[in-house]
Motif scaffolding. Structure first.
Motif, mmCIF file in Angstrom:
data_model
loop_
_atom_site.group_PDB
_atom_site.id
_atom_site.type_symbol
_atom_site.label_atom_id
_atom_site.label_comp_id
_atom_site.label_asym_id
_atom_site.label_seq_id
_atom_site.Cartn_x
_atom_site.Cartn_y
_atom_site.Cartn_z
ATOM 1 N N UNK B 63 52.167 49.813 38.107
ATOM 2 C CA UNK B 63 52.354 49.710 39.335
ATOM 3 C C UNK B 63 53.296 48.824 39.761
ATOM 4 N N UNK B 64 53.516 47.497 38.994
ATOM 5 C CA UNK B 64 54.529 46.465 39.389
ATOM 6 C C UNK B 64 55.846 47.172 39.277
ATOM 7 N N UNK B 65 55.797 47.651 38.158
ATOM 8 C CA UNK B 65 57.494 48.511 37.943
ATOM 9 C C UNK B 65 57.861 49.670 38.823
ATOM 10 N N UNK B 112 66.384 42.563 36.047
ATOM 11 C CA UNK B 112 65.283 43.185 35.268
ATOM 12 C C UNK B 112 64.912 41.871 34.186
ATOM 13 N N UNK B 113 66.120 41.267 33.840
ATOM 14 C CA UNK B 113 65.976 39.912 32.879
ATOM 15 C C UNK B 113 65.392 38.864 33.540
ATOM 16 N N UNK B 114 65.839 38.361 34.559
ATOM 17 C CA UNK B 114 64.934 37.275 35.260
ATOM 18 C C UNK B 114 63.382 37.621 35.777
ATOM 19 N N UNK B 115 63.235 38.961 36.037
ATOM 20 C CA UNK B 115 61.885 39.168 36.325
ATOM 21 C C UNK B 115 60.981 39.142 35.102
ATOM 22 N N UNK B 116 61.593 39.440 33.859
ATOM 23 C CA UNK B 116 60.810 39.411 32.760
ATOM 24 C C UNK B 116 60.627 37.988 32.300
ATOM 25 N N UNK B 220 64.418 48.003 32.055
ATOM 26 C CA UNK B 220 63.400 47.509 33.201
ATOM 27 C C UNK B 220 62.061 47.768 32.515
ATOM 28 N N UNK B 221 61.525 48.683 31.904
ATOM 29 C CA UNK B 221 60.409 48.877 31.351
ATOM 30 C C UNK B 221 60.112 47.932 30.181
ATOM 31 N N UNK B 222 61.076 47.697 29.467
ATOM 32 C CA UNK B 222 60.774 46.565 28.185
ATOM 33 C C UNK B 222 60.544 45.297 28.929
ATOM 34 N N UNK B 223 61.361 44.763 29.793
ATOM 35 C CA UNK B 223 61.313 43.641 30.286
ATOM 36 C C UNK B 223 60.048 43.346 31.160
ATOM 37 N N UNK B 224 59.780 44.415 31.871
ATOM 38 C CA UNK B 224 58.912 43.849 33.100
ATOM 39 C C UNK B 224 57.123 44.283 32.538
ATOM 40 N N UNK B 225 57.133 45.481 32.037
ATOM 41 C CA UNK B 225 55.803 45.673 31.370
ATOM 42 C C UNK B 225 55.877 45.374 29.953
ATOM 43 N N UNK B 226 54.663 46.006 29.313
ATOM 44 C CA UNK B 226 54.780 45.854 27.740
ATOM 45 C C UNK B 226 54.649 47.045 27.324
#
Lengths: 97, 226
Positions: B63-65, B112-116, B220-226
């Motif tokens: 949802x967050x992504x 994306x990096x900073x969010x992660x 984005x996927x890799x950084x934000x979600x798992x």
């Protein structure tokens, strides 16, 4: 260019400010042009009116055809040609450049 | 010859007014508003395409992504339309300019990096070390992973620039070749066929947009979600 004209009587004359371009007589043309709204919001309004005029005629119809977007692309090609004519005129087929 | 070849990549300006601003704003006029439930053909087609891309791309996200959906759809539409409009004759393609592509790539990647790093610090840092590496290799591997992280935005931008520029350049070259070979009628017909095939494959420059957004998506996927 697309301002609304009200006719209540055929003997009443429409003020010059509200006439459409095709109804303006040739002698009145300079004063008509000077009366147009050239402020930024006026210019934006003119572009918006022009856009919606084209959009409602060719695209926002039930069975729009490919001609609607093809005309836009053709105008885009002509536009780019005119602005790069200076470089392009050296590329003509000539015996001596 | 040198001047002519790269002259089409010059930024168009008339009397110092940059026309390039108008050219960049042009794709936005092709996206027509959908005010009704059932719209005109053009708008329905766009709606269908955008929904297709949306479902294709955002389904793997949490949802967050998915809050990034608008951004990513706008990105892919913008790049796709710019590349396609650049295929018309005499047109200027803004995506051939590295400055614009860097301006698109760096902020998005940094976000994306900073969010992660902010929300999942441990997980984001853990990406630098793949599982099961032998212990003596760890320092070198971390350096390599850091380099590969920082090269991501540059790779995104340069990939797009290089592909589009190379395609346009190749078409110019082949067109010139055809013209000069026309007086020697032997192989001109095969050359024109090669040009046509190249143009069709270049329309897979649209596939490049797919590649662009997809790689952005992967990061984005890799950084934000798992």
């Amino acid at each position: 260019m697309a301002s609304v004209v009200f006719f209540s009587h055929s003997s009443l004359s429409v003020p010059l400010k509200d006439k459409k371009l095709l109804e303006v007589k040739l002698g009145e043309l300079p004063s008509w042009i000077l009366m147009r709204d050239f402020s930024p919001s006026g210019i934006v309004g003119a572009f918006r009116r022009g856009y919606y005029r084209y959009y409602n005629k060719y695209i926002n119809v039930k069975k729009g055809s490919i001609a609607g977007i093809t005309m836009v692309l053709a105008c885009y090609v002509v536009f780019n040609y005119t602005f790069s004519y200076k470089e392009l005129k050296h590329e003509r087929r000539r015996k001596y450049h | 010859m040198n001047q002519n070849l790269f002259a089409s990549f010059n930024i168009p300006a008339i009397l110092g007014i940059p026309l390039v601003i108008l050219i960049i704003m042009l794709p936005a006029t092709f996206i027509t508003p959908t005010n009704n439930l059932i719209n005109n053909r053009f708008s329905s087609l766009q709606q269908w395409l955008i929904q297709l891309m949306l479902k294709q791309m955002m389904i793997t996200h949490s949802t967050k992504g998915r809050t990034w959906s608008l951004m990513l759809m706008a990105l892919i539409t913008f790049i796709a339309l710019n590349n396609l409009l650049g295929l018309t004759p005499y047109a200027f393609t803004p995506t051939t300019q590295l400055s614009m592509n860097l301006g698109m790539a760096i902020p998005l990647w940094a976000a994306t990096v900073l969010m992660g790093l902010r929300f999942k610090t441990k997980l984001a840092l853990a990406h630098f070390l793949p599982q099961g590496t032998p212990v003596p290799l760890i320092p070198m591997l971390i350096i390599i992973e850091t380099i590969s992280l920082f090269i991501q935005p540059v790779a995104l931008a340069v990939r797009l620039t290089a592909n589009i520029t190379a395609g346009h350049l190749l078409m110019h070259l082949l067109g010139d070749t055809t013209l000069t070979l026309m007086s020697i009628y032997l192989s001109s017909s095969t050359i024109t066929i090669i040009i046509i095939i190249l143009l069709i494959t270049l329309e897979l420059g649209v596939a490049l947009i797919q590649a662009y957004v997809f790689t952005l998506l992967v990061s984005l996927y890799l950084h934000d979600n798992s």
